[in-house]
Motif scaffolding. Structure first.
Motif, mmCIF file in Angstrom:
data_model
loop_
_atom_site.group_PDB
_atom_site.id
_atom_site.type_symbol
_atom_site.label_atom_id
_atom_site.label_comp_id
_atom_site.label_asym_id
_atom_site.label_seq_id
_atom_site.Cartn_x
_atom_site.Cartn_y
_atom_site.Cartn_z
ATOM 1 N N VAL A 84 -27.587 -18.924 50.990
ATOM 2 C CA VAL A 84 -28.275 -18.190 49.930
ATOM 3 C C VAL A 84 -27.381 -17.026 49.516
ATOM 4 O O VAL A 84 -26.720 -16.400 50.350
ATOM 5 C CB VAL A 84 -29.673 -17.709 50.380
ATOM 6 C CG1 VAL A 84 -29.599 -16.721 51.522
ATOM 7 C CG2 VAL A 84 -30.445 -17.135 49.212
ATOM 8 N N VAL A 85 -27.332 -16.752 48.222
ATOM 9 C CA VAL A 85 -26.535 -15.644 47.700
ATOM 10 C C VAL A 85 -27.292 -14.346 47.981
ATOM 11 O O VAL A 85 -28.457 -14.200 47.619
ATOM 12 C CB VAL A 85 -26.290 -15.809 46.183
ATOM 13 C CG1 VAL A 85 -25.579 -14.591 45.612
ATOM 14 C CG2 VAL A 85 -25.505 -17.088 45.906
ATOM 15 N N THR A 86 -26.596 -13.376 48.622
ATOM 16 C CA THR A 86 -27.235 -12.098 48.939
ATOM 17 C C THR A 86 -26.660 -10.935 48.135
ATOM 18 O O THR A 86 -27.285 -9.887 48.045
ATOM 19 C CB THR A 86 -27.128 -11.778 50.440
ATOM 20 O OG1 THR A 86 -25.745 -11.726 50.808
ATOM 21 C CG2 THR A 86 -27.846 -12.831 51.278
ATOM 22 N N ALA A 87 -25.471 -11.120 47.560
ATOM 23 C CA ALA A 87 -24.865 -10.064 46.733
ATOM 24 C C ALA A 87 -23.808 -10.697 45.837
ATOM 25 O O ALA A 87 -23.180 -11.693 46.207
ATOM 26 C CB ALA A 87 -24.238 -8.985 47.603
ATOM 27 N N VAL A 88 -23.624 -10.082 44.650
ATOM 28 C CA VAL A 88 -22.647 -10.591 43.684
ATOM 29 C C VAL A 88 -21.888 -9.411 43.093
ATOM 30 O O VAL A 88 -22.484 -8.415 42.697
ATOM 31 C CB VAL A 88 -23.353 -11.361 42.533
ATOM 32 C CG1 VAL A 88 -22.341 -11.881 41.530
ATOM 33 C CG2 VAL A 88 -24.206 -12.493 43.078
ATOM 34 N N THR A 89 -20.529 -9.527 43.077
ATOM 35 C CA THR A 89 -19.702 -8.556 42.364
ATOM 36 C C THR A 89 -18.894 -9.338 41.332
ATOM 37 O O THR A 89 -19.006 -10.561 41.254
ATOM 38 C CB THR A 89 -18.737 -7.819 43.325
ATOM 39 O OG1 THR A 89 -17.742 -8.742 43.773
ATOM 40 C CG2 THR A 89 -19.461 -7.203 44.502
ATOM 41 N N GLU A 90 -18.063 -8.658 40.571
ATOM 42 C CA GLU A 90 -17.244 -9.361 39.580
ATOM 43 C C GLU A 90 -16.250 -10.307 40.239
ATOM 44 O O GLU A 90 -15.911 -11.340 39.674
ATOM 45 C CB GLU A 90 -16.500 -8.350 38.696
ATOM 46 C CG GLU A 90 -17.396 -7.720 37.664
ATOM 47 C CD GLU A 90 -16.608 -6.938 36.627
ATOM 48 O OE1 GLU A 90 -15.467 -7.336 36.299
ATOM 49 O OE2 GLU A 90 -17.142 -5.923 36.156
ATOM 50 N N GLU A 91 -15.795 -9.965 41.438
ATOM 51 C CA GLU A 91 -14.767 -10.740 42.114
ATOM 52 C C GLU A 91 -15.297 -11.690 43.192
ATOM 53 O O GLU A 91 -14.708 -12.739 43.429
ATOM 54 C CB GLU A 91 -13.760 -9.785 42.788
ATOM 55 C CG GLU A 91 -13.132 -8.786 41.841
ATOM 56 C CD GLU A 91 -12.125 -9.429 40.918
ATOM 57 O OE1 GLU A 91 -11.385 -10.310 41.378
ATOM 58 O OE2 GLU A 91 -12.094 -9.053 39.733
ATOM 59 N N THR A 92 -16.371 -11.288 43.882
ATOM 60 C CA THR A 92 -16.819 -12.050 45.050
ATOM 61 C C THR A 92 -18.330 -12.280 45.052
ATOM 62 O O THR A 92 -19.087 -11.630 44.332
ATOM 63 C CB THR A 92 -16.439 -11.324 46.356
ATOM 64 O OG1 THR A 92 -17.106 -10.066 46.396
ATOM 65 C CG2 THR A 92 -14.940 -11.131 46.474
ATOM 66 N N VAL A 93 -18.719 -13.198 45.928
ATOM 67 C CA VAL A 93 -20.129 -13.511 46.164
ATOM 68 C C VAL A 93 -20.336 -13.505 47.671
ATOM 69 O O VAL A 93 -19.541 -14.084 48.416
ATOM 70 C CB VAL A 93 -20.483 -14.908 45.592
ATOM 71 C CG1 VAL A 93 -21.917 -15.267 45.904
ATOM 72 C CG2 VAL A 93 -20.207 -14.967 44.098
ATOM 73 N N ILE A 94 -21.393 -12.843 48.135
ATOM 74 C CA ILE A 94 -21.712 -12.853 49.562
ATOM 75 C C ILE A 94 -22.832 -13.867 49.765
ATOM 76 O O ILE A 94 -23.864 -13.814 49.094
ATOM 77 C CB ILE A 94 -22.107 -11.462 50.071
ATOM 78 C CG1 ILE A 94 -20.907 -10.516 49.919
ATOM 79 C CG2 ILE A 94 -22.571 -11.537 51.532
ATOM 80 C CD1 ILE A 94 -21.159 -9.104 50.324
ATOM 81 N N VAL A 95 -22.568 -14.810 50.691
ATOM 82 C CA VAL A 95 -23.546 -15.847 51.002
ATOM 83 C C VAL A 95 -23.946 -15.757 52.468
ATOM 84 O O VAL A 95 -23.161 -15.328 53.317
ATOM 85 C CB VAL A 95 -23.005 -17.264 50.681
ATOM 86 C CG1 VAL A 95 -22.767 -17.432 49.189
ATOM 87 C CG2 VAL A 95 -21.745 -17.576 51.454
ATOM 88 N N ASP A 96 -25.182 -16.154 52.753
ATOM 89 C CA ASP A 96 -25.720 -16.100 54.109
ATOM 90 C C ASP A 96 -26.208 -17.493 54.481
ATOM 91 O O ASP A 96 -27.079 -18.052 53.815
ATOM 92 C CB ASP A 96 -26.876 -15.097 54.151
ATOM 93 C CG ASP A 96 -27.428 -14.863 55.541
ATOM 94 O OD1 ASP A 96 -27.103 -15.632 56.463
ATOM 95 O OD2 ASP A 96 -28.207 -13.894 55.701
ATOM 96 N N GLY A 97 -25.647 -18.050 55.552
ATOM 97 C CA GLY A 97 -26.022 -19.372 56.023
ATOM 98 C C GLY A 97 -27.068 -19.356 57.128
ATOM 99 O O GLY A 97 -27.423 -20.402 57.659
ATOM 100 N N ASN A 98 -27.587 -18.170 57.468
ATOM 101 C CA ASN A 98 -28.636 -18.098 58.481
ATOM 102 C C ASN A 98 -29.942 -18.655 57.921
ATOM 103 O O ASN A 98 -30.189 -18.606 56.717
ATOM 104 C CB ASN A 98 -28.874 -16.635 58.897
ATOM 105 C CG ASN A 98 -27.769 -16.106 59.766
ATOM 106 O OD1 ASN A 98 -27.659 -16.471 60.921
ATOM 107 N ND2 ASN A 98 -26.926 -15.241 59.201
ATOM 108 N N HIS A 99 -30.790 -19.178 58.797
ATOM 109 C CA HIS A 99 -32.125 -19.616 58.382
ATOM 110 C C HIS A 99 -32.860 -18.388 57.853
ATOM 111 O O HIS A 99 -32.705 -17.288 58.390
ATOM 112 C CB HIS A 99 -32.871 -20.232 59.579
ATOM 113 C CG HIS A 99 -34.164 -20.860 59.188
ATOM 114 N ND1 HIS A 99 -35.298 -20.128 58.951
ATOM 115 C CD2 HIS A 99 -34.488 -22.157 58.965
ATOM 116 C CE1 HIS A 99 -36.275 -20.944 58.607
ATOM 117 N NE2 HIS A 99 -35.808 -22.187 58.609
#
Length: 160
Positions: free
Chosen positions: A108-123
């Motif tokens: 699931v996407v937890t944060a978005v910037t112009e350059e990167t995306v933070i994703v979390d694979g935890n349940h």
């Protein structure tokens, strides 16, 4: 008949967090069917249901270790936005399947910037203590096919 390994169990349940917010429930729908002893439900609940029979009602509090696990920081990653080629608008809360060393992993996407995306694979329920309010509706012997497949078939179970 009592709940034991290799029995098909049908339960009605309500899952709540420690603040008593309902997170999931089978109320008003089909009971959940599972094959006991095969890890089809969280370990803490499965352990507490062992030996129960039809009509038994159980309230169980499950720790993260016996539920959906503790938060694994390695499953939270910063990814170059270019990895999402073909996706025009990436927003917090979006879900994707990521290819990892151990196979496909929902993230699931937890944060978005112009350059990167933070994703979390935890349940989504990782790192949370949970409360289950359960009523045992049915206990029966598993069929050979269910044992071979490792899950319940039919109402409330897996449909092929």
């Amino acid at each position: 008949m009592q709940i034991a390994d290799n029995k098909i169990v049908l339960i009605h349940y309500t899952l709540s967090n420690l603040d008593d917010e309902v997170m999931d429930s089978s109320a008003g729908g089909e009971p959940l069917a599972y094959l006991h002893g095969k890890g089809n439900i969280v370990p803490g609940l499965e352990k507490e249901l062992l030996g129960k029979k039809v009509g038994d009602k159980v309230k169980v509090e499950v720790s993260p270790e016996e539920g959906y696990g503790e938060l694994n920081e390695e499953l939270i990653q910063e990814v170059e936005r270019a990895a999402f080629e073909g996706v025009e608008a990436i927003e917090v809360g979006m879900r994707f399947m990521a290819q990892t060393a151990w196979g496909q992993q929902p993230v699931v996407v937890t944060a978005v910037t112009e350059e990167t995306v933070i994703v979390d694979g935890n349940h989504p329920l990782a790192d949370q203590s949970l409360k289950f309010d359960v009523e045992v509706v049915e206990v029966r012997d598993a069929s050979e096919e269910e044992l071979e497949h490792g899950h319940a078939h039919g109402e409330g179970g897996h449909h092929h």
